[in-house]
Design an enzyme around this catalytic site. Structure first.
Site, mmCIF file in Angstrom:
data_model
loop_
_atom_site.group_PDB
_atom_site.id
_atom_site.type_symbol
_atom_site.label_atom_id
_atom_site.label_comp_id
_atom_site.label_asym_id
_atom_site.label_seq_id
_atom_site.Cartn_x
_atom_site.Cartn_y
_atom_site.Cartn_z
ATOM 1 N N SER A 25 0.817 -1.219 0.000
ATOM 2 C CA SER A 25 0.000 0.000 0.000
ATOM 3 C C SER A 25 0.848 1.266 0.000
ATOM 4 O O SER A 25 0.435 2.297 -0.533
ATOM 5 C CB SER A 25 -0.930 -0.004 1.212
ATOM 6 N N ASP A 201 -2.674 7.298 10.101
ATOM 7 C CA ASP A 201 -2.819 5.976 10.729
ATOM 8 C C ASP A 201 -1.516 5.447 11.308
ATOM 9 O O ASP A 201 -1.464 4.316 11.799
ATOM 10 C CB ASP A 201 -3.384 4.973 9.717
ATOM 11 N N HIS A 204 1.020 5.120 6.922
ATOM 12 C CA HIS A 204 1.121 5.755 5.612
ATOM 13 C C HIS A 204 1.511 7.227 5.747
ATOM 14 O O HIS A 204 1.033 7.917 6.651
ATOM 15 C CB HIS A 204 -0.202 5.617 4.848
#
Length: 562
Positions: A25, A201, A204
């Site tokens: 991600s 979070d 990221h």
């Protein structure tokens, strides 16, 4: 220094390229930040755990994100398809993964051992691909542990450091003496160390950090292609790449005006070599007057009274107001009478029958000969007018001309200023004629980045120009007698002006960029020249206006602000 690539620059650099981002991600986020440099309107949407394609048809650019969150056999097979299969291999490959392995294996040491084994297996493939492509291994960014959810608590910075050490120790270990190496990309990690606290979070990066990392990637690949030169000054691209384009002439006027301003404030006129070089700058302004007005009249063919009034108003409005308010004669602001006089001479020369304009002169020897005859007649008039100071004074002492050109009841100042640069406007007109003729006959190459002439010819002209430029400077620096040097100046000043023009315009890159900083001053150069008489100078320009004694720099800044 990092160049901030514009959308057009990025497209031009990446035209017909294929780029692949492989990983988890975090790599997906970097992928989105990168493609936003190509298309800022793209949205981050779709299934996060799948491949994401991007294509820009205008530049035939293809960018793929391939979802491989772990360094394992699947990632190896994907890379192997480019090195051994028939698949089109990417020109740029960006790879990175680790946090997913830490998470699903709960941070076990066995997972780290397997990570080492898998990277060891993949490294030769990446190095093979690096022989023909740019291959980047993205080091893992740190996390903000206090913000991580329970399901991610095992992703500690200690574990991330261990995975990074494994990757760095293995990659390129077999190709230390080879030029084909995987580029270990550590910039994003360094950025994250400062910005991960802003993460939403804890895992990221914030968008601004990702944008910086993407721009660094762009610099790594494109700088060797685009070769950008960034600084304080020459960062803007000209709207057109013709010789002496508008941005370039504004820039030229701007830096010259600043030099002249420093020259007046510093009192450098007492040093003869400096004085002679400043004389060239004043001559260059008049050269541009001849070049610019000749070009306008020949191209546009507009000899209407509206154009004349427009130019006269622009040149004279401020001076007329100052003459009334400050009780000064028109000739006190000598440069404005000078450029006004020469504008009218250019207008009369070209407006008298037969009017010479581009649509008539197009390919016609007769009309080109007509231009040369007019220029020749103008030169003869200048020569004979300069031959006798008495004749000159008799002409300009006639009323109402005397109202405009007398200073303290004498024409001498006007005679001195006029004859000092008497040929340079003619030189500017002649240069414009030659240039426009060459341009029409397509002798010049004025495309973006193209040298003005074929390479060998351009190099010869550049060499000659540098020699001429230095020759004039050496001569001016060796001047011992101001009167004698002033007598030579009208004939030789054009040498350094033409040398500068060729040096500035023959290289395609130099012709395509300009300094917006200097160009801004250039757009108000006439106003700056006029206002210096009342902002910085005093005693009819013989002294400096002092508001704050003992602090010259503060004095200059204060006057500028007020």
């Amino acid at each position: 220094m990092m160049h901030r690539y514009k959308q057009s620059e990025a497209k031009a650099c990446l035209k017909n390229k294929y780029i692949a981002f492989i990983g988890d991600s975090r790599i997906r986020q970097l992928f989105y930040s990168f493609v936003k440099l190509i298309n800022p309107q793209i949205k981050e949407e779709g299934n996060k755990h799948e491949n994401i394609p991007f294509e820009d048809k205008s530049s035939s650019l293809k960018v793929d994100f391939l979802w491989y969150p772990e360094v394992n056999g699947s990632m190896k097979q994907c890379i192997k398809s480019w090195t051994e299969g028939s698949s089109s291999k990417p020109h740029i490959l960006v790879v990175g993964a680790a946090t997913w392995s830490i998470k699903i294996h709960n941070g076990s040491n066995e997972a780290l051992i397997q990570y080492r084994i898998n990277i060891t297996s993949i490294a030769p493939l990446l190095e093979k691909l690096a022989k023909s492509s740019d291959v980047y291994w993205i080091l893992q960014d740190p996390v903000y542990e206090d913000m991580l959810t329970e399901s991610r608590k095992m992703i500690t910075n200690e574990k991330i450091d261990a995975y990074n050490e494994a990757a760095v120790s293995i990659l390129n270990s077999s190709s230390k003496n080879s030029k084909a190496k995987v580029k270990v990309f550590s910039a994003s990690r360094l950025i994250a160390e400062e910005t991960i606290i802003q993460s939403s979070d804890g895992l990221h990066l914030p968008e601004s950090s990702r944008e910086t990392s993407a721009m660094i990637l762009m610099n790594n690949h494109c700088n060797k292609i685009v070769k950008p030169i960034d600084g304080v000054f020459y960062t803007e691209t000209t709207k057109e790449t013709k010789v002496l384009n508008r941005e370039q002439t504004d820039e030229w006027k701007g830096w010259m005006q600043l030099v002249i301003l420093i020259y007046h404030i510093s009192g450098a006129s007492t040093f003869l070599p400096v004085y002679m070089h400043i004389r060239v700058l004043v001559a260059a302004y008049l050269f541009q007057t001849g070049y610019g007005h000749f070009s306008y009249f020949w191209i546009k063919g507009d000899f209407g009274i509206y154009r004349v009034c427009q130019v006269l108003f622009r040149l004279n409005f401020l001076v007329v107001v100052l003459c009334i308010v400050m009780d000064r004669s028109y000739q006190f602001y000598y440069f404005v009478p000078l450029v006004t006089f020469w504008f009218l001479i250019i207008y009369i020369t070209l407006a008298l029958w037969p009017q010479i304009i581009l649509k008539k002169a197009n390919g016609s020897f007769f009309w080109h000969s007509g231009v040369l005859l007019k220029l020749g007649f103008l030169f003869v008039c200048i020569y004979f007018l300069a031959y006798s100071e008495d004749v000159f004074e008799k002409i300009f002492s006639i009323w109402p001309l005397s109202m405009f050109f007398e200073l303290n009841g004498s024409i001498y100042e006007w005679w001195f200023r006029w004859q000092l640069d008497r040929y340079v406007v003619f030189h500017g007109m002649l240069f414009a004629f030659i240039y426009l003729t060459f341009q029409k006959r397509q002798i010049l190459s004025e495309g973006k980045g193209e040298p003005l002439f074929p390479t060998k010819v351009s190099n010869i002209f550049l060499f000659i120009s540098v020699v001429f430029f230095l020759t004039y400077s050496i001569w001016a620096s060796s001047c011992n007698n101001k009167t004698e040097c002033n007598e030579m100046h009208p004939s030789v000043s054009v040498m350094q002006i033409l040398a500068f023009i060729l040096i500035r315009n023959i290289p395609g890159y130099a012709r395509s960029v300009y300094s917006s900083f200097f160009a801004w001053f250039g757009r108000i150069s006439l106003e700056l020249f006029i206002c210096q008489y009342h902002i910085w100078l005093a005693a009819d320009t013989k002294g400096i206006l002092v508001l704050i004694p003992g602090t010259p720099m503060l004095n200059i800044i204060y006057q500028l602000q007020h």
